[in-house]
Design an enzyme around this catalytic site. Structure first.
Site, short mmCIF file in Angstrom:
data_model
loop_
_atom_site.label_atom_id
_atom_site.label_comp_id
_atom_site.label_asym_id
_atom_site.label_seq_id
_atom_site.Cartn_x
_atom_site.Cartn_y
_atom_site.Cartn_z
N ARG A 1 -8.86 -3.32 18.69
CA ARG A 1 -8.32 -4.01 17.50
C ARG A 1 -8.67 -5.51 17.52
O ARG A 1 -7.88 -6.36 17.12
CB ARG A 1 -6.78 -3.86 17.42
N SER B 1 -0.34 0.84 10.49
CA SER B 1 0.43 0.50 11.69
C SER B 1 0.77 -0.98 11.68
O SER B 1 -0.14 -1.81 11.65
CB SER B 1 -0.37 0.79 12.96
N GLU C 1 -0.29 -5.87 14.10
CA GLU C 1 -1.67 -5.73 13.59
C GLU C 1 -1.96 -6.60 12.38
O GLU C 1 -2.97 -7.26 12.34
CB GLU C 1 -1.93 -4.26 13.21
C1 FAD Z 1 -2.13 3.52 5.24
C2 FAD Z 1 -2.92 2.65 6.19
C3 FAD Z 1 -3.53 3.22 7.28
C4 FAD Z 1 -4.27 2.45 8.18
N1 FAD Z 1 -4.85 3.06 9.25
C5 FAD Z 1 -5.59 2.33 10.12
C6 FAD Z 1 -6.20 2.96 11.26
O1 FAD Z 1 -6.08 4.15 11.47
N2 FAD Z 1 -6.93 2.19 12.10
C7 FAD Z 1 -7.10 0.86 11.88
O2 FAD Z 1 -7.79 0.23 12.69
N3 FAD Z 1 -6.53 0.24 10.83
C8 FAD Z 1 -5.79 0.93 9.95
N4 FAD Z 1 -5.19 0.33 8.88
C9 FAD Z 1 -5.33 -1.13 8.71
C10 FAD Z 1 -6.43 -1.54 7.70
O3 FAD Z 1 -6.72 -0.52 6.81
C11 FAD Z 1 -7.71 -1.99 8.38
O4 FAD Z 1 -7.46 -3.02 9.29
C12 FAD Z 1 -8.77 -2.45 7.36
O5 FAD Z 1 -9.99 -2.64 8.01
C13 FAD Z 1 -8.37 -3.72 6.63
O6 FAD Z 1 -9.29 -3.89 5.59
P1 FAD Z 1 -8.96 -4.73 4.30
O7 FAD Z 1 -10.21 -4.81 3.50
O8 FAD Z 1 -7.79 -4.19 3.60
O9 FAD Z 1 -8.64 -6.15 4.95
P2 FAD Z 1 -7.53 -7.23 4.52
O10 FAD Z 1 -6.19 -6.65 4.73
O11 FAD Z 1 -7.83 -7.76 3.19
O12 FAD Z 1 -7.79 -8.36 5.63
C14 FAD Z 1 -7.50 -8.11 6.98
C15 FAD Z 1 -8.07 -9.27 7.81
O13 FAD Z 1 -9.49 -9.27 7.73
C16 FAD Z 1 -9.96 -10.52 7.19
N5 FAD Z 1 -11.10 -10.18 6.32
C17 FAD Z 1 -11.11 -9.33 5.27
N6 FAD Z 1 -12.35 -9.22 4.77
C18 FAD Z 1 -13.13 -10.05 5.52
C19 FAD Z 1 -14.52 -10.38 5.49
N7 FAD Z 1 -15.37 -9.86 4.60
N8 FAD Z 1 -14.96 -11.29 6.41
C20 FAD Z 1 -14.13 -11.84 7.33
N9 FAD Z 1 -12.82 -11.56 7.40
C21 FAD Z 1 -12.34 -10.67 6.50
C22 FAD Z 1 -8.79 -11.07 6.42
O14 FAD Z 1 -8.89 -12.49 6.31
C23 FAD Z 1 -7.63 -10.64 7.31
O15 FAD Z 1 -7.53 -11.49 8.43
C24 FAD Z 1 -4.43 1.06 7.96
C25 FAD Z 1 -3.82 0.48 6.83
C26 FAD Z 1 -3.06 1.26 5.95
C27 FAD Z 1 -2.43 0.63 4.77
#
Ligand code: FAD
Length: 375
Positions: free
Chosen positions: A174, A250, A358
């Site tokens: 992570r 999570s 997380e």
């Molecule tokens: C129902 C659910 C299930 C999930 N299951 C998992 C799982 O099984 N495993 C897991 O690892 N995660 C899981 N997650 C967490 C999440 O989906 C991941 O971490 C995902 O990669 C976040 O992507 P996002 O585009 O929504 O990022 P955001 O929430 O928009 O941003 C997250 C972080 O990344 C940064 N960021 C976003 N885009 C960029 C970019 N292009 N460049 C640099 N920084 C950036 C943001 O500034 C922030 O710090 C889950 C979430 C939900 C809601």
């Protein structure tokens, strides 16, 4: 309308509510919000200044953040550009170039349809492809870092772009440079993934193994694996839907303990819980064997501390998977933060373990963060 230098003008919105852009469905507005339609617009957005120099936050699909009720007093850059392109192919593998704004799950769907192995167990993780590298998404025995070849990034300080190798990204559990050493310095605009043409199913994870034992198959196809993962996940991680409040997956990280840390935890559990719980801990220790670290699901600690289903305001600890905090409808960011603090504090007091979170906390004051971290 084009700007004076011939490029399309940036779309700049003021006081844009962030709530709809997050899967938690909580949080206030961003002072300045720039949806970027190309890597070039990301480069221009980072150097764009309204009246003053503002802090910058990169927003992907908003599935791993908790935005404060006051919102974010700064500039939010939101990559919108999608696209998956096959750039290399040989007898064993394919290499794909993916734009940051692509939906991660659409990348997995595409790869599975094409018969390419390596990310099928990462099905149904919400969010954008670019953000997948930030916390090195992982699930059911796979991590995205296993297939990443490189990342194209824009430097926030200069607007210049460069390519990082997978080694440069510093991936761990992570973790990557994007959420540690280079946090807030780089925006990922694209990534390359190398997937295998021939692969074997990774069914070692207990839930996945049990699923296929029930179906009496140990050589499922890629499509069957994706379906299995989706069905297992849907029971545990409610995929955020508009009508059902929200969540950020999570909220708490799992534990990866050194032997000495495990012994300290075992002593606390012996002291504060029944022999039954101690037995369950020993069983979990052997369930996820790993050479150097001992993996204990944080859900176990939350459950034995009696925190499942606990509610503060509109926020609740999920009954089926207590790593997840739910917005039951109408929760404020403060409700979620207060509940998260209560969980961390209770687990710390009864087991001695500090559980890490997380999601990134966005727009909270230094005082609020210090209070949250004071166990
Ligand atoms: C129902 C659910 C299930 C999930 N299951 C998992 C799982 O099984 N495993 C897991 O690892 N995660 C899981 N997650 C967490 C999440 O989906 C991941 O971490 C995902 O990669 C976040 O992507 P996002 O585009 O929504 O990022 P955001 O929430 O928009 O941003 C997250 C972080 O990344 C940064 N960021 C976003 N885009 C960029 C970019 N292009 N460049 C640099 N920084 C950036 C943001 O500034 C922030 O710090 C889950 C979430 C939900 C809601």
């Amino acid at each position: 309308m084009p700007s004076r230098d011939g490029f399309p003008a940036l779309m700049v919105k003021l006081n844009e509510p962030l709530k709809p852009y997050t899967t938690f469905k909580v949080g206030g507005p961003a002072s300045v919000f720039i949806p970027a339609r190309s890597p070039d617009e990301v480069g221009r957005a980072v150097t764009f200044e309204a009246n003053e120099k503002l802090p910058l936050f990169t927003l992907g699909g908003g599935s791993n953040i908790l935005v404060s009720d006051r919102g974010f007093a700064g500039k939010v850059v939101h990559p919108l550009f999608k696209g998956i392109c096959l750039v290399r192919e040989d007898a064993e593998s394919v290499t794909l170039e993916v734009n940051a704004g692509e939906s991660w799950d659409d990348v997995v769907h595409y790869a599975v349809e094409k018969g390419w192995w390596g990310i099928e167990n990462l099905s149904h993780i919400p969010g954008q492809a670019g953000a997948a590298l930030v916390q090195n998404i992982g699930a059911y025995g796979q991590e995205v870092s296993e297939v990443v070849q490189s990342a194209r990034v824009v430097e926030i300080a200069t607007g210049n772009d460069r390519v990082l190798s997978a080694a440069d990204c510093g991936f761990g559990y992570r973790r990557s440079i994007f959420n540690t050493t280079a946090r807030g310095q780089l925006i990922i605009v694209g990534l390359t993934l190398r997937l295998a043409k021939q692969g074997g199913p990774q069914l070692a994870y207990p839930d996945v193994r049990a699923y296929f034992q029930k179906c009496e198959t140990n050589q499922p196809s890629l499509g069957e694996i994706r379906q299995a993962i989706i069905s297992i996940r849907d029971r545990k991680f409610p995929f955020p839907r508009e009508e059902q409040g929200g969540n950020a997956g999570s909220f708490f990280k799992n534990l990866s303990l050194l032997e000495t840390e495990y012994v300290a935890l075992r002593d606390m559990i012996r002291r504060n819980f029944s022999p039954h719980e101690l037995g369950r801990l020993e069983e979990l220790r052997n369930r996820f064997p790993s050479a150097d670290r001992i993996k204990i699901p944080t859900a176990f600690l939350i459950e034995i501390c009696g925190l499942k289903g606990q509610r503060i305001g509109g926020a609740q600890v999920n009954e089926t998977q207590p790593l997840v905090l739910l917005n039951m409808g109408g929760a404020t960011a403060q409700d979620v933060l207060t509940l998260a603090r209560h969980v961390r504090r209770t687990v710390y007091q009864r087991t001695g373990v500090t559980i890490a979170i997380e999601p990134e906390l966005v727009g909270f004051s230094g005082e609020e963060l210090a209070d949250f971290n004071n166990l």
